[in-house]
Design a protein around this motif. Structure first.
Motif: not given
Ligand code: GLY
Length: 459
Positions: A215, A218, A227, A244, A256, A339, A346, A388, A428
Motif C-alpha cells: 500500500f 505512510i 494515512h 507504516d 504491514d 484488519h 486489507h 496496530e 503494528e
C-alpha cells in the motif's frame, strides 16, 4: 504460483460451497496513467489469483457448476504484443499449469453467460470490469455494483480468511521484506534527512526484491494524520517519525508494519510515556488474541490500555468501563485495532469490509472509533491479522470534542494543550491465529521498545 492441485482443490471447494449456477471471476485489465500505453504496474485481482493463479491482464474464468465445466477466457498474444512486451507460453499451456483445460477467446464470454442459470459475480471495483459486466448483463453500472452474489462473496471470504501452509510461506516472505524496509527507515531517521528520501529508499528496497509496496507508504513526522502520504518534511530533532509500510511479495501476499521512531534515536520522556502505553496495548492484544475470542473484545481491551495509560499521565479521568462505553478512548485512537491481511493488505476489502469482518453474531458498532474496526468477529486458527494500536493528538478533533462538550467527564482537555504538537504513535505487528493463541507471521520481530528502537537507529 502454486502447483496446479492447489488451484483445482480451491475451485472444487468453491463449487461445493456455492452449489449451483454459473460463477464468474473477472481478472483485471491494464490501467492507464496518462495515455493508453503508459500503464500502472499490472495488479491481478486477488480472488482471481487465488482460484486461477494467472497474473496476466484481460482474463476471465467461468465455472458452470451444474454442467461441471470450467473455462478460461482470454486472447493469445498478438505479434505486436510479442514485439513490444515479449513472448509468453500459449494461454492453453498457462491454463494447463493451473489445471484448466478449456480456453476460449474473451469474446466468447457473452455466449457462455446467456444460459438461464443464475450468474454469480463479485462486486467489481475497477471501472473496466464494471463496464464489462454492464454490457454483458445489459444493466446500468450502478445496478452492477449492487447485483453481486452475496453467496459467492461469502464462500470466497470463508476460504480466503483461513491461510494454508503454502500461503504462510508467502506471507513470511512479504514479512521479511517489510522487516528490512523498517530497519532501513529506522537507520535513516536522522535530523536533516527528508521523509521523501526515506520513503523512496524503503519503497525501492521492496522493488529491488522483485516485489512492491503492499500500500502507499505512510511516513511522516505528522503521525497524527492516520494515512499521511505527504513526505515533504525534513526530519527535525525532537520529533517522531511514524512509518507504516509493508511489502507485497512476488505472489501478491502482503506485510504491514508500523514503528514510530524518535528522530536521531533519542525519545524524550514525554514521547517514551506515550510510546510505552502503545507498546503495552500492542503486547496485551497479542497476548489476548486466540481462537474463539472476538477481535472486537481485543480492540476494546486496547482502548482500555490506552485510556488507563493516559489516566496515569493525567490526560484522562474517570471510570474505565464508563469511559469505554462512552467511546472516550477514540479521541486518541480513532481507528480500529487491525484488519485481516493476505493477498490484499486489507484482505478482501473489495468484497465488502463488513462481510469480511463481521457476521450474524458479531455486528459492527456505530460509535466513533469502534465503528472503524474493520474486523470484529471470532478468531479462528489460520486467520492473519494486523494489530496496530496508536495514540494520536489531533488538535482539530480535540478542539471539536472540547467545544461540543463530548466526553468531558473522561478527558482533561486543559492538559492536552501540551500535546498539540506531539504528532502520533502507532505500533503494528502481523499475527497468525494458531490452535492455542497466536504468533507473529514473520517471527523476527522489529525493534519495539524505545530502547530497542534507539539502538536500531544508532547501530
Ligand atoms: N497500514 C495501513 C492500513 O492498515 O490502513
Amino acid at each position: 504460483m502454486f502447483n496446479k492441485e492447489i488451484y483445482i482443490e480451491r475451485r472444487e471447494e468453491l463449487k461445493k460451497s456455492v452449489k449451483s449456477g454459473l460463477l464468474l471471476l473477472l481478472g483485471n485489465g491494464e490501467a492507464s496513467v496518462n495515455y493508453a500505453d503508459n500503464a500502472y504496474a499490472f495488479r491481478q485481482d486477488s480472488s482471481f489469483i487465488y482460484y486461477v493463479g494467472l497474473d496476466t491482464p484481460n482474463l476471465a474464468y467461468i465455472l458452470d457448476i451444474e454442467n461441471d465445466k470450467e473455462y478460461l477466457l482470454g486472447d493469445e498474444l498478438t505479434i505486436d504484443d510479442i514485439i513490444w512486451m515479449g513472448n509468453l507460453p500459449s494461454l492453453k499451456d498457462r491454463a494447463a499449469k493451473v489445471g484448466i483445460e478449456t480456453v476460449l477467446p474473451f469474446s466468447q464470454l457473452s455466449k457462455l453467460i446467456t444460459t438461464p442459470q443464475k450468474l454469480h459475480y463479485l462486486k467489481p471495483y475497477r471501472y473496466r470490469n464494471i463496464l464489462i459486466l454492464s454490457e454483458l448483463l445489459g444493466e446500468k453500472p450502478d445496478a452492477i455494483a449492487t447485483g453481486f452474489s452475496v453467496e459467492l462473496t461469502k464462500a470466497i471470504i470463508k476460504m480466503r480468511l483461513i491461510k494454508s501452509p503454502e500461503e504462510l510461506i508467502e506471507l513470511e516472505d512479504a514479512g521479511e521484506t517489510g522487516y528490512a524496509m523498517h530497519i532501513v527507515a529506522m537507520k535513516m531517521c536522522q535530523p536533516g534527512v527528508s521523509e521523501r528520501e526515506i520513503a523512496g529508499m524503503i519503497e525501492g528496497l521492496a522493488i529491488s526484491k522483485g516485489t512492491r509496496v503492499s500500500f502507499p507508504t505512510i511516513l511522516s513526522m505528522n503521525g497524527q494524520t492516520l494515512h499521511n502520504h505527504d513526505h515533504s518534511g525534513i526530519l527535525e530533532p525532537g520529533r517522531l517519525m511514524l512509518c507504516d509500510a509493508g511489502a507485497e511479495n512476488v505472489n501478491y501476499y502482503a506485510s504491514d508494519f508500523t514503528r514510530t521512531t524518535a528522530v536521531g534515536g533519542e525519545y524524550s520522556q514525554k514521547q517514551k510515556d506515550i510510546h510505552n502505553i502503545v507498546a503495552k496495548a500492542l503486547n496485551d492484544s497479542i497476548a489476548l488474541a486466540k481462537p474463539r475470542i472476538t477481535y472486537k473484545s481485543v480492540h476494546r481491551n486496547a482502548y482500555k490500555v490506552v485510556f488507563e495509560g493516559l489516566r496515569d499521565l493525567g490526560l484522562t479521568k474517570g471510570d474505565t468501563e464508563e469511559a469505554l462505553n462512552a467511546g472516550a478512548p477514540a479521541l486518541f485512537m480513532p481507528h480500529g485495532l487491525g484488519h485481516a491481511m493476505g493477498l490484499d493488505v486489507h484482505d478482501m476489502e473489495n468484497l465488502g469490509e463488513t462481510l469480511v469482518g463481521y457476521d450474524d453474531e458479531i455486528q459492527r458498532d456505530t460509535l466513533f472509533g469502534y465503528k472503524s474496526l474493520r474486523f470484529g468477529k471470532r478468531l479462528e486458527p489460520g486467520h492473519v491479522l494486523t494489530v496496530e494500536p496508536g495514540i494520536y493528538f489531533v488538535p482539530q478533533l480535540i478542539d471539536k470534542w472540547k467545544a461540543e462538550k463530548i466526553n468531558t467527564e473522561f478527558i482533561n482537555f486543559d492538559k492536552l494543550k501540551d500535546y498539540y504538537d506531539f504528532g502520533g504513535i502507532r505500533l503494528e505487528d502481523d499475527i497468525l491465529i494458531t490452535e492455542n493463541g497466536c504468533r507473529l507471521v514473520y517471527e523476527k520481530r522489529l525493534p519495539v521498545t524505545t530502547e530497542e528502537i534507539e539502538k536500531a537507529v544508532k547501530s
